[in-house]
Structures are given as structure tokens and as C-alpha cells.
Design an enzyme around this catalytic site. Structure first.
Site, short mmCIF file in Angstrom:
data_model
loop_
_atom_site.label_atom_id
_atom_site.label_comp_id
_atom_site.label_asym_id
_atom_site.label_seq_id
_atom_site.Cartn_x
_atom_site.Cartn_y
_atom_site.Cartn_z
N ASP A 39 -0.91 9.17 4.07
CA ASP A 39 -1.66 9.46 2.85
C ASP A 39 -3.17 9.38 3.07
O ASP A 39 -3.65 8.91 4.11
CB ASP A 39 -1.23 8.52 1.71
CG ASP A 39 -1.07 7.06 2.17
OD1 ASP A 39 -1.63 6.70 3.22
OD2 ASP A 39 -0.40 6.29 1.46
N ASP A 44 3.93 -2.74 -6.16
CA ASP A 44 4.82 -2.15 -7.17
C ASP A 44 6.01 -1.42 -6.52
O ASP A 44 6.70 -0.65 -7.16
CB ASP A 44 4.04 -1.21 -8.10
CG ASP A 44 3.39 -0.04 -7.35
OD1 ASP A 44 3.64 0.11 -6.14
OD2 ASP A 44 2.63 0.71 -7.99
C1 GLP Z 1 -1.49 1.35 0.20
C2 GLP Z 1 -0.87 2.36 1.15
C3 GLP Z 1 0.55 2.01 1.51
C4 GLP Z 1 0.64 0.54 1.91
C5 GLP Z 1 0.21 -0.32 0.75
C6 GLP Z 1 0.35 -1.81 1.01
O1 GLP Z 1 -1.22 1.60 -1.11
N1 GLP Z 1 -0.90 3.69 0.59
O2 GLP Z 1 1.01 2.85 2.56
O3 GLP Z 1 1.95 0.22 2.31
O4 GLP Z 1 -1.15 -0.02 0.50
O5 GLP Z 1 -0.76 -2.31 1.64
P1 GLP Z 1 -0.92 -3.76 2.25
O6 GLP Z 1 -0.25 -3.66 3.58
O7 GLP Z 1 -2.39 -3.94 2.38
O8 GLP Z 1 -0.27 -4.70 1.35
#
Ligand code: GLP
Length: 260
Positions: A67, A136
């Protein structure tokens, strides 16, 4: 789903990097799906170390990121493109022409998203996709309510995600409201999926996506439909799983029988 519970974040990172490096050694032209966020940082550090110290060779690898924020140019310091070069690509011998990250500032976004899908297909499909999980339950930016058949597209970010991700920005208002994301359907086409999670704050959502019913309200639950998912959790992230005893027992049995 294969559930692997390890002691802490460090061990999650080591094991995730080991799984990726084993795939890469089997297949030097690996098509590797990559994720952003805080969770994969340790995995990227370990992959960098494996490259530097043990010569792990990324020269034949093609990467696809999940993304990117809409509107961000490649060099925007909060873009996922910047993040990936900063934390991984600048430190390994990946061929830049084989790095694919959605372009947040593409001019015709819908066409661009279809082309991204096409490029994944032309590469032969993703061999292993690394995933984190949002608080979420989102994977990539597939927020609650995303179709479990969704494809790469532009999507609005949930308020919760904007609040969560504001830690990467100077203020919450700077977090874009839209992103390009691979769809749940796109992710499910990867041949193998490796989801990593760490810390108490992920415990609730991990229990829901591993043991709860499949629902578009928690898009990670769609992984239950995939035949080759490995979930690597630390003790804290696994703390709300009801069948912890079984996962530990199965891990031990696998170790005894197959060496892992
Ligand atoms: C973002 C990304 C996800 C990722 C999520 C969790 O929203 N688009 O791909 O898994 O964050 O991030 P973290 O690993 O910082 O908790």
C-alpha cells in the site's frame, strides 16, 4: 493456519526473516510481498544482517508492497516508498527496477491500480507475502467493511487507522485520508502468507482474526480461507488466544517430528 508463538518481538523478527530467507534460498527469483508499519522493522533489520554477514542474495528478487498513501510523491518522508528504501532496500542488493510500491501520486489512480494488479500477475504472482495487522484487524489498508474479494484500489482510511498511524507524522491532520491498497482478494492469491504481530495491544485483534468468525469487519479473518498461512506472534500478542495450549503442543510436535 499455522500459529507459532515465540517469546518476544526479537524472536518474531528473527523467525520471520528466517522464513523469508529460506524461501529466497529455494527460489532466487522470489516474488516477495512486503509490508510497512513498525512490526516489520526487526524483520528488515535481520534480513539486512543476513545480506551483509551471510551474503543473502536479493539480486533476483521482485518485490511488491501492499500500500501507499494517496497524494504522496516517492520522496515524501512519510511515504511508504521512503520507508521501504530507508529501512530495507538501501541496505540489500535488490535491483531497483524490480521494486514495486504503489505510486501515491499516480495521475489516473483507478487505471494505475489495475496496472499494479496486472504487474503482480505478470511477475508470476507473489510467492510469499509478509503482513502486519492493524488494531482494527486490517491487512494492508483493507479497513473494516472491505470486501473479502476486493482488489487493488483507492480506499478511505478509518479514523482509528489515522489515529494509529499519526505516530509517523508530526500531527494527525497530516495523515492522508486515502490510500492505494492491495485488496483482500489480491492478498489471498499469494502462494504463502506470513503474518507477524507483537505486543499486548495486538492481543485482542489476534484472537479475533485467528479464532473468530470470518467477517469483512475484521479483514484479516479472510486469511482463514488461505491454505498456507503462518502467523508468528510473541507471547503478549498471543495472550488472548483460547487455544494457546494446542498451538504450543502442535509447535512442539512439529519440532520433534520435522525439526521445526
Ligand atoms: C498500517 C499498514 C499495515 C500495517 C499496520 C500495522 O496501517 N497499512 O500494513 O500492518 O499499519 O502497523 P504496525 O505494525 O505499526 O502496528
Amino acid at each position: 493456519m499455522e500459529i507459532v508463538i515465540v517469546a518476544d518481538y526479537e524472536k518474531v523478527s528473527m523467525l520471520a526473516a528466517q522464513i523469508i530467507s529460506e524461501e529466497l534460498k529455494k527460489r532466487p527469483n522470489l516474488v516477495l510481498g512486503l509490508a510497512t508499519g513498525e512490526t516489520p522493522l526487526g524483520t528488515y533489520r535481520e534480513l539486512t544482517r543476513l545480506h551483509r554477514e551471510e551474503g543473502l542474495d536479493f539480486s533476483g528478487v521482485t518485490t511488491f508492497n501492499l500500500d501507499e498513501y494517496v497524494g504522496f510523491s516517492l520522496d515524501h518522508p512519510s511515504s511508504y516508498n521512503y520507508f521501504m528504501w530507508d529501512t530495507l532496500f538501501n541496505h540489500i542488493n535488490v535491483n531497483p527496477s524490480r521494486v514495486n510500491i504503489p505510486k501515491g501520486d499516480a495521475s489516473h489512480l483507478d487505471t494505475y491500480c489495475s496496472q499494479y494488479e496486472e504487474k503482480i500477475k505478470q511477475s508470476g504472482g507473489i510467492d510469499i507475502q509478509l503482513l502486519g495487522i492493524g488494531s482494527d484487524g486490517h491487512i494492508a489498508f483493507n479497513e473494516p467493511g472491505s470486501s473479502l474479494a476486493s482488489r487493488t484500489r483507492v480506499t478511505a482510511l478509518d479514523r482509528q487507522t489515522i489515529a494509529d498511524n499519526s505516530r509517523f507524522f508530526s500531527k494527525e491532520e497530516d495523515v492522508p485520508r486515502f490510500a492505494i491498497t492491495m485488496g483482500v482478494g489480491t492478498i489471498l492469491e499469494a502462494k504463502r502468507i506470513l503474518l507477524i504481530a507483537s505486543g499486548k495491544k495486538k492481543a485482542g485483534v489476534c484472537a479475533q482474526f485467528i479464532e473468530g468468525p470470518i467477517t469483512s469487519q475484521i479483514t484479516a479473518t479472510a486469511l482463514q480461507l488461505h491454505p498456507a498461512v503462518t502467523v508468528v506472534l510473541d507471547v503478549e500478542a498471543s495472550s488472548k488466544l483460547k487455544r494457546q495450549d494446542f498451538y504450543r503442543w502442535a509447535m512442539k510436535a512439529r519440532e520433534e517430528q520435522f525439526g521445526r
